[in-house]
Design a protein around this motif. Structure first.
Motif, PDB file in Angstrom:
ATOM      1  N   HIS A  66       0.832  -1.208   0.000  1.00 46.19           N
ATOM      2  CA  HIS A  66       0.000   0.000   0.000  1.00 46.19           C
ATOM      3  C   HIS A  66       0.871   1.266   0.000  1.00 46.19           C
ATOM      4  CE1 HIS A  66      -2.215  -3.284   2.154  1.00 46.19           C
ATOM      5  NE2 HIS A  66      -3.011  -3.044   1.132  1.00 46.19           N
ATOM      6  N   ILE A  67       1.683   1.375  -1.055  1.00 44.86           N
ATOM      7  CA  ILE A  67       2.635   2.481  -1.196  1.00 44.86           C
ATOM      8  C   ILE A  67       2.146   3.443  -2.277  1.00 44.86           C
ATOM      9  CG2 ILE A  67       5.008   3.101  -1.797  1.00 44.86           C
ATOM     10  CD1 ILE A  67       5.861   0.306  -0.869  1.00 44.86           C
ATOM     11  N   ASP A  68       2.158   4.732  -1.966  1.00 45.10           N
ATOM     12  CA  ASP A  68       1.864   5.776  -2.950  1.00 45.10           C
ATOM     13  C   ASP A  68       3.180   6.448  -3.329  1.00 45.10           C
ATOM     14  OD1 ASP A  68      -0.960   5.475  -2.967  1.00 45.10           O
ATOM     15  OD2 ASP A  68      -1.086   6.584  -1.084  1.00 45.10           O
ATOM     16  N   ILE A  69       3.397   6.634  -4.629  1.00 41.87           N
ATOM     17  CA  ILE A  69       4.657   7.196  -5.100  1.00 41.87           C
ATOM     18  C   ILE A  69       4.388   8.069  -6.317  1.00 41.87           C
ATOM     19  CG2 ILE A  69       5.135   5.154  -6.514  1.00 41.87           C
ATOM     20  CD1 ILE A  69       8.127   5.513  -5.806  1.00 41.87           C
ATOM     21  N   LEU A  70       5.113   9.175  -6.438  1.00 39.43           N
ATOM     22  CA  LEU A  70       4.921  10.136  -7.518  1.00 39.43           C
ATOM     23  C   LEU A  70       6.068  10.049  -8.517  1.00 39.43           C
ATOM     24  CD1 LEU A  70       3.981  13.275  -5.358  1.00 39.43           C
ATOM     25  CD2 LEU A  70       2.404  11.666  -6.445  1.00 39.43           C
TER      26      LEU A  70
END
Length: 324
Positions: A66-70
């Motif tokens: 559950h990782i958010d990355i830009l």
């Protein structure tokens, strides 16, 4: 080194955590762990990177943990006064895009190639950058979620090749610290269905093109191939019983990408690739694992027999290492 000094440095500033380009599991796990560490102490930070997430196993981390990355394309609103913490890489490295923000801090486990001053610097020789982030939680008694613990455990296992490559006591101690907190089912799931069918072409090409001189294995992949896959194939070639040093390279549209591995204590892979490519491109890394690149504009210097020229460049430096 006091992790809470980093917290105080970042307080009141918009903060980004930047991985090296084309991030691998250790870089992503480290950034994710640091993001949660900072968040607990009141600092909101976004994870960002440049390049592509090439490997299926790496992309799978986002959903599993559950990782958010830009990506770089998502950073239009980054400003010069925003703070950046680089993880698993250092400013001025060839594998780190210079974003508009201010790189005020660095957390990395690679040797320094070009010196840089930071307001906060934690650069140490350990097996995985994720180990250093795990220690931040340990030293400050900061709570850790099951997702974060599992991601850090995966990062440590991947970058140390299950504790047989560049491993230090701290890597083992921190893995022992975080494993009881980790979601073991998430960790297990990362080892299932992580190879893409197209990967087999690269393995096949490397096997077809392998040359072995004494205990040095060379293999070329005559088409574009992701960085992470080249590194995995380099490990694969190193596993042969007659190979102690592997040099794998892929021919890309923009140049030649290298991955080098050494199982010999007296042959430093980082130094070998840096010196072998000095007149053609750049390279460096750890004693056991390193990478390099020759840009397209310099490829003609390797003619008329490119593969032979590359093999001789590396063999010359390996011989020099053995004579040190």
């Amino acid at each position: 080194m006091d992790p809470l000094q980093l917290v105080e440095l970042l307080r009141g500033h918009r903060t980004y955590i930047q991985t090296h380009n084309f991030p691998d599991p250790d870089a992503i796990a480290s950034a994710f762990g640091l993001q949660h560490f900072l968040n607990y102490h009141g600092i909101n930070a976004d994870i960002c990177y440049d390049g592509k997430i090439e490997r299926l196993s790496t992309r799978k981390m986002f959903d599993t943990f559950h990782i958010d990355i830009l990506s770089k394309e998502d950073l239009d609103d980054m400003k010069k006064e925003d703070y950046i913490v680089t993880v698993d890489s250092q400013k001025y490295n060839a594998n780190l895009t210079d974003f508009i923000g201010d790189e005020v801090a660095c957390i990395d486990h690679h040797p320094t190639v070009i010196a840089c001053e930071y307001a906060y610097k934690d650069v140490r020789r350990v097996g995985a950058c994720a180990t250093m982030i795990a220690e931040y939680f340990y030293l400050t008694n900061t709570p850790m979620s099951r997702d974060v613990a599992a991601a850090l455990a995966y990062g440590i296992k991947m970058d140390t090749d299950d504790f047989v490559r560049g491993t230090t006591k701290l890597d083992v101690d921190m893995f022992a610290y975080i494993y009881p907190m980790a979601d073991v089912e998430e960790l297990k799931s990362m080892y299932v269905n992580v190879m893409e069918f197209s990967d087999l072409k690269a393995y096949g090409a490397a096997i077809d093109n392998i040359h072995i001189y004494d205990d040095v294995g060379f293999a070329s992949i005559p088409f574009d191939c992701p960085d992470a896959l080249i590194a995995i194939i380099s490990d694969f070639i190193l596993s042969l019983d007659v190979v102690n040093i592997s040099v794998i390279y892929a021919i890309r549209s923009d140049g030649i990408k290298f991955s080098v591995r050494s199982a010999l204590n007296h042959v430093d892979a980082g130094r070998v690739v840096a010196k072998a490519l000095a007149d053609y491109g750049n390279g460096g890394g750890h004693p056991a694992m390193a990478g390099g690149f020759i840009p397209k504009k310099n490829m003609e210097k390797l003619e008329p027999d490119r593969d032979y020229k590359l093999e001789m460049l590396f063999l010359e430096q390996i011989k020099a290492e053995e004579g040190r």
